[in-house]
Design an enzyme around this catalytic site. Sequence first.
Site, short mmCIF file in Angstrom:
data_model
loop_
_atom_site.label_atom_id
_atom_site.label_comp_id
_atom_site.label_asym_id
_atom_site.label_seq_id
_atom_site.Cartn_x
_atom_site.Cartn_y
_atom_site.Cartn_z
CB SER A 152 0.59 42.77 -36.83
OG SER A 152 0.19 41.88 -37.83
CG ASP A 177 5.33 45.30 -41.29
OD1 ASP A 177 5.49 45.99 -42.30
OD2 ASP A 177 5.61 44.09 -41.24
CG HIS A 287 5.13 41.19 -39.14
ND1 HIS A 287 4.51 42.25 -39.76
CD2 HIS A 287 4.19 40.64 -38.32
CE1 HIS A 287 3.25 42.33 -39.35
NE2 HIS A 287 3.04 41.38 -38.48
#
Length: 326
Positions: A152, A177, A287
Amino acid sequence: MEPAPLASLQEEGEGEPGESPSSAAAAVPPRPATHHSLHKYAPLDWSAYFDEERRVAIPDTEDVFNVYMAESEGPVVFCLHGGGYSGLSFALAASRMKEKARVVSMDLRGHGKSTTSDDSDLSIETLSSDVIAVLHTLYGDSPPAIILVGHSMGGSVAIHVAAKKVIRNLHGLVVIDVVEGTAMASLIHMQKILANRAQHFPSIEKAIEWSVKGGPLRNIDSARVSIPSTLKYDESREWYEGLSEKFLSCPVQKVLLLAGTDRLDRALTIGQMQGKFQMVVVRHTGHAIQEDVPEEFASHILNFIARNKIGPNGVEIPGLIKKWQH
């Protein structure tokens, strides 16, 4: 997307109005939990997954970064966590990856146990410079082969570091992700999310319980290691602007790990068609792929290292690659 707003969980039969909550990052209360379910969410120590915790002081600054390290041989898998997480986000995966590689997981500025002269400065330039400084302090001018792995926000930092082309012996880039378009869109809602975050839990166990019941994680053991070290954070648009083109421009082997069937923007779609990077969709996960399915995540990283023949100092000799194959 980073962690969702925190919301306190209440045990059935609980609810003492005079009870004063404590921060999720505070010490475990000395009184043992009375409800059996709290034992399920009791914190786990980092030492079960990493071999060493080291404080890396950056010369001529007040900055001291906390890093977790595992193993001493092989290429270095250098891990960067997402906003609101910590270096322990990679703990369970590290215990698997250290069988074949060195693992270093860093607490970024304003996160975990790292301390700096300005913990509120989370600009992409500052975060990238921090990573470069830690790598140089650890390895000097002759680093071992390095694979940057970022989740991320940490994926954005990894891309910016790689794009600067200043890390000697950088051989790989793994981004977890984060896609520019969807990341930018999520920032529209970030101020509301931050404003609505609960600031306290009655215990660390409650924070861990929330993280897997209503928060961003799905793996209880990983949450038990990583959640106690997490801090509040601020978001910034600059983390993600121009990220796709910068990712494609990085002159190393690249893989993009996505949770579910995320939508690629035009630049990444074209780049994938041209074979500029590998994309792997990891299904049935949230996530935080490295926390939810650490075994599968570690396998992807080790396969990436083996496929690209990355050894301790760069391209590996054939004999060692053969040993790594399953």
